[in-house]
Design an enzyme around this catalytic site. Structure first.
Site, short mmCIF file in Angstrom:
data_model
loop_
_atom_site.label_atom_id
_atom_site.label_comp_id
_atom_site.label_asym_id
_atom_site.label_seq_id
_atom_site.Cartn_x
_atom_site.Cartn_y
_atom_site.Cartn_z
N CYS A 1 2.32 5.81 -13.90
CA CYS A 1 3.26 5.74 -12.78
C CYS A 1 4.35 6.80 -13.02
O CYS A 1 4.10 7.77 -13.74
CB CYS A 1 3.82 4.33 -12.60
SG CYS A 1 4.77 3.70 -14.01
N ASN B 1 6.98 4.71 -16.16
CA ASN B 1 6.28 3.93 -17.21
C ASN B 1 7.12 2.75 -17.69
O ASN B 1 7.05 2.35 -18.86
CB ASN B 1 5.88 4.84 -18.39
CG ASN B 1 4.88 4.21 -19.37
OD1 ASN B 1 4.85 4.59 -20.54
ND2 ASN B 1 4.09 3.26 -18.94
N CYS C 1 7.72 0.06 -15.02
CA CYS C 1 7.43 -1.03 -14.07
C CYS C 1 5.93 -1.16 -13.80
O CYS C 1 5.27 -2.07 -14.30
CB CYS C 1 8.18 -0.83 -12.76
SG CYS C 1 9.96 -1.08 -12.89
N ARG C 2 5.38 -0.25 -12.98
CA ARG C 2 4.01 -0.44 -12.50
C ARG C 2 2.94 -0.21 -13.55
O ARG C 2 2.04 -1.04 -13.71
CB ARG C 2 3.75 0.48 -11.29
CG ARG C 2 4.57 0.11 -10.07
CD ARG C 2 4.56 1.23 -9.03
NE ARG C 2 5.23 2.42 -9.54
CZ ARG C 2 5.25 3.59 -8.92
NH1 ARG C 2 4.59 3.73 -7.77
NH2 ARG C 2 5.89 4.61 -9.44
N SER C 3 3.00 0.92 -14.28
CA SER C 3 1.90 1.17 -15.22
C SER C 3 1.91 0.22 -16.43
O SER C 3 0.83 -0.21 -16.86
CB SER C 3 1.81 2.64 -15.63
OG SER C 3 2.96 3.10 -16.27
N ASP D 1 6.74 0.81 -5.50
CA ASP D 1 7.51 0.79 -6.74
C ASP D 1 8.55 -0.33 -6.70
O ASP D 1 9.52 -0.26 -5.94
CB ASP D 1 8.20 2.14 -6.91
CG ASP D 1 8.74 2.32 -8.31
OD1 ASP D 1 8.98 1.30 -8.99
OD2 ASP D 1 8.92 3.48 -8.72
P1 4NP Z 1 7.76 2.96 -12.35
O1 4NP Z 1 9.16 2.70 -11.61
O2 4NP Z 1 7.34 4.36 -11.97
O3 4NP Z 1 6.85 1.92 -11.73
O4 4NP Z 1 8.00 2.77 -13.82
C1 4NP Z 1 10.30 3.49 -11.79
C2 4NP Z 1 11.18 3.18 -12.80
C3 4NP Z 1 12.34 3.92 -12.95
C4 4NP Z 1 12.61 4.95 -12.08
C5 4NP Z 1 11.72 5.26 -11.07
C6 4NP Z 1 10.55 4.53 -10.94
N1 4NP Z 1 13.81 5.69 -12.21
O5 4NP Z 1 14.16 6.44 -11.27
O6 4NP Z 1 14.48 5.57 -13.25
#
Ligand code: 4NP
Length: 144
Positions: A9, A12, A14-16, A119
């Site tokens: 993702c 790294n 939340c989703r992955s 997300d």
């Molecule tokens: P992920 O979500 O891609 O599912 O881990 C996010 C976590 C943090 C951020 C963006 C997406 N951020 O902007 O810090």
């Protein structure tokens, strides 16, 4: 059959890592890892609200630490599975010449209800994210 799968993702956190925790629980003999296309959260554990939602359904991910996707991952895994089109494009941009490792969207293995994993860092729907990931991970294990 044992498979090496890398979930990717953006952050790294939340989703992955959720896909990582869900899939290793469902297919304990597979080699599972996760990574982010960004370096924003390298070394951090999964986002606390994501961990909490996962723990509420018996999934532990506190041991995971964020890392950034690298070009070496194309050789280290049998399949790379992205959460959305943006992740997929950023992965494909790094593909070495001649490499044929499949890069797929996780939702390709779902029931057709979604074309990406929204997300939860932005939507705040951590449970909906886990529901979608669980459906898709079951499809990946059965048909992937
Ligand atoms: P992920 O979500 O891609 O599912 O881990 C996010 C976590 C943090 C951020 C963006 C997406 N951020 O902007 O810090």
């Amino acid at each position: 059959m044992s498979k090496r799968i890398l979930f990717v993702c953006l952050g790294n956190i939340c989703r992955s890592p959720s896909a990582h925790a869900v899939t290793r629980a469902l297919a304990p003999d597979w080699q599972i890892d996760s990574a982010g296309t960004s370096d924003w959260h390298v070394g951090e554990p999964p986002y606390a609200p994501m961990q909490q939602a996962a723990r509420a359904r018996g999934l532990e991910m506190a041991d995971l630490r964020a890392r950034q996707f690298t070009v070496q991952d194309f050789d280290a895994f049998d399949m790379i599975v992205a959460m959305d089109d943006s992740n997929l494009a950023r992965i494909e941009a790094l593909r070495p010449a001649g490499n044929t490792t499949p890069v797929r969207l996780l939702t390709e293995f779902g029931d057709g209800a979604a074309d990406h994993v929204p997300d939860p860092y932005y939507t705040r729907d951590f449970d909906g994210c886990l529901d979608l990931i669980e459906t898709c991970a079951r499809g990946l294990i059965t048909h992937g």
